[in-house]
Scaffold this motif. Structure first.
Motif, PDB file in Angstrom:
ATOM      1  N   HIS A 135      -3.567 -15.178  -7.331  1.00 12.50           N
ATOM      2  CA  HIS A 135      -3.936 -14.885  -5.824  1.00 12.50           C
ATOM      3  C   HIS A 135      -2.921 -14.491  -4.662  1.00 12.50           C
ATOM      4  O   HIS A 135      -2.935 -13.939  -4.488  1.00 12.50           O
ATOM      5  N   LEU A 136      -1.442 -15.766  -5.366  1.00 13.89           N
ATOM      6  CA  LEU A 136      -0.678 -14.713  -4.536  1.00 13.89           C
ATOM      7  C   LEU A 136      -0.021 -14.530  -4.724  1.00 13.89           C
ATOM      8  O   LEU A 136       0.429 -13.196  -3.720  1.00 13.89           O
ATOM      9  N   ASP A 137      -0.243 -13.564  -6.260  1.00 15.86           N
ATOM     10  CA  ASP A 137       0.710 -12.024  -6.389  1.00 15.86           C
ATOM     11  C   ASP A 137      -0.518 -11.076  -5.903  1.00 15.86           C
ATOM     12  O   ASP A 137      -0.306  -9.793  -5.151  1.00 15.86           O
ATOM     13  N   GLU A 138      -2.042 -11.488  -5.245  1.00 15.79           N
ATOM     14  CA  GLU A 138      -3.531 -10.594  -4.625  1.00 15.79           C
ATOM     15  C   GLU A 138      -2.311 -10.252  -2.953  1.00 15.79           C
ATOM     16  O   GLU A 138      -2.461  -8.895  -2.565  1.00 15.79           O
ATOM     17  N   VAL A 139      -2.627 -11.346  -2.679  1.00  9.18           N
ATOM     18  CA  VAL A 139      -1.780 -11.191  -1.278  1.00  9.18           C
ATOM     19  C   VAL A 139      -0.018 -10.616  -0.947  1.00  9.18           C
ATOM     20  O   VAL A 139      -0.023 -10.062  -0.448  1.00  9.18           O
ATOM     21  N   ASP A 140       0.412 -10.877  -2.466  1.00  9.97           N
ATOM     22  CA  ASP A 140       1.979  -9.848  -1.736  1.00  9.97           C
ATOM     23  C   ASP A 140       1.537  -8.790  -1.824  1.00  9.97           C
ATOM     24  O   ASP A 140       2.209  -8.051  -1.467  1.00  9.97           O
ATOM     25  N   LYS A 141       0.554  -8.337  -3.058  1.00  8.78           N
ATOM     26  CA  LYS A 141       0.587  -7.145  -2.826  1.00  8.78           C
ATOM     27  C   LYS A 141      -0.269  -6.424  -1.912  1.00  8.78           C
ATOM     28  O   LYS A 141      -0.549  -5.407  -1.067  1.00  8.78           O
ATOM     29  N   MET A 142      -1.055  -6.744  -1.208  1.00  8.65           N
ATOM     30  CA  MET A 142      -1.617  -6.830   0.123  1.00  8.65           C
ATOM     31  C   MET A 142      -0.685  -6.235   1.336  1.00  8.65           C
ATOM     32  O   MET A 142      -1.124  -5.742   2.279  1.00  8.65           O
ATOM     33  N   LEU A 143       0.322  -7.484   0.938  1.00  8.86           N
ATOM     34  CA  LEU A 143       1.759  -7.304   2.352  1.00  8.86           C
ATOM     35  C   LEU A 143       2.358  -6.404   1.559  1.00  8.86           C
ATOM     36  O   LEU A 143       2.790  -6.105   2.569  1.00  8.86           O
ATOM     37  N   ARG A 144       3.402  -5.459   1.056  1.00  7.95           N
ATOM     38  CA  ARG A 144       3.327  -4.939   1.136  1.00  7.95           C
ATOM     39  C   ARG A 144       3.226  -2.650   1.023  1.00  7.95           C
ATOM     40  O   ARG A 144       1.797  -2.573   1.013  1.00  7.95           O
ATOM     41  N   ARG A 145       3.901  -2.649   1.675  1.00  8.15           N
ATOM     42  CA  ARG A 145       3.917  -1.393   1.954  1.00  8.15           C
ATOM     43  C   ARG A 145       3.170   0.129   0.831  1.00  8.15           C
ATOM     44  O   ARG A 145       3.498  -0.103  -0.250  1.00  8.15           O
ATOM     45  N   PRO A 146       2.499   0.522   1.059  1.00  6.11           N
ATOM     46  CA  PRO A 146       1.586   1.498  -0.182  1.00  6.11           C
ATOM     47  C   PRO A 146       3.473   2.355  -0.884  1.00  6.11           C
ATOM     48  O   PRO A 146       3.928   2.868   0.081  1.00  6.11           O
ATOM     49  N   GLY A 147       3.385   2.336  -2.074  1.00  2.51           N
ATOM     50  CA  GLY A 147       4.184   2.604  -3.027  1.00  2.51           C
ATOM     51  C   GLY A 147       5.590   2.364  -2.928  1.00  2.51           C
ATOM     52  O   GLY A 147       6.275   1.721  -4.164  1.00  2.51           O
ATOM     53  N   ASP A 148       5.488   0.513  -2.377  1.00  3.00           N
ATOM     54  CA  ASP A 148       7.054  -0.287  -2.697  1.00  3.00           C
ATOM     55  C   ASP A 148       6.129  -1.092  -4.045  1.00  3.00           C
ATOM     56  O   ASP A 148       4.598  -1.159  -4.205  1.00  3.00           O
ATOM     57  N   LEU A 149       7.126  -1.020  -5.232  1.00  2.32           N
ATOM     58  CA  LEU A 149       6.999  -2.199  -5.930  1.00  2.32           C
ATOM     59  C   LEU A 149       7.881  -3.099  -6.183  1.00  2.32           C
ATOM     60  O   LEU A 149       6.826  -4.039  -6.769  1.00  2.32           O
ATOM     61  N   ALA A 150       8.311  -3.404  -5.292  1.00  2.00           N
ATOM     62  CA  ALA A 150       9.228  -4.021  -5.490  1.00  2.00           C
ATOM     63  C   ALA A 150       8.117  -5.722  -4.343  1.00  2.00           C
ATOM     64  O   ALA A 150       7.392  -5.407  -3.515  1.00  2.00           O
TER      65      ALA A 150
END
Length: 154
Positions: A135-150
């Motif tokens: 779930h943390l990973d999911e939220v982390d990915k939602m907070l990233r800008r499109p294309g950000d891998l970090a």
């Protein structure tokens, strides 16, 4: 169930009640967040938030069952419900990230208590840790800008 000495059992019950309180706070928070989403992406985000509220209730019920399995009394308290008034999607997701990190820490604390004392509690804690980390990973990915891998950096 393996025999667990009284002080360790009391510590496990305390850890489980903390988890129960955190999960119930999550139910309230995610329900509140779902009411506060506006804009074009409202429908999928509200659906996701309601799903998290339902999942939090299931997690709270599991924690309560573990408390009673150990002979304890499930807490009627709810964890912290600090209102930040940050209702844009980014603010909601950042609050969600903080909440989920606190829950993850609580499950790790339970695992530390259970290790080498109760396979049942170890497995329960490990299962919940997996779910919380995903779930943390999911939220982390939602907070990233499109294309950000970090990973997201606040």
């Amino acid at each position: 169930m393996t025999t667990i000495d009284a002080p360790l059992k009391a510590s496990m019950i305390e850890a489980l009640n903390r988890i129960l309180e955190l999960e119930l706070a999550g139910v309230v928070k995610y329900t509140h967040y779902a009411l506060m989403v506006y804009g074009y992406n409202r429908i999928p985000i509200v659906s996701w938030l309601k799903g998290n509220a339902a999942e939090g209730l299931t997690h709270a019920q599991k924690a309560g069952e573990m408390v009673t399995l150990l002979g304890g009394h499930p807490s009627l308290r709810i964890g912290s419900l600090l209102e930040t008034h940050q209702h844009d999607i980014g603010g909601i997701l950042r609050e969600s990230l903080e909440h989920e990190r606190a829950a993850l820490e609580a499950y790790y604390a339970l695992l530390a208590l259970a290790e080498n004392h109760s396979v049942l509690m170890e497995e329960y804690a490990r299962e919940m840790i997996v779910l919380e980390e995903l779930h943390l990973d999911e939220v982390d990915k939602m907070l990233r800008r499109p294309g950000d891998l970090a990973t997201f950096q606040p």
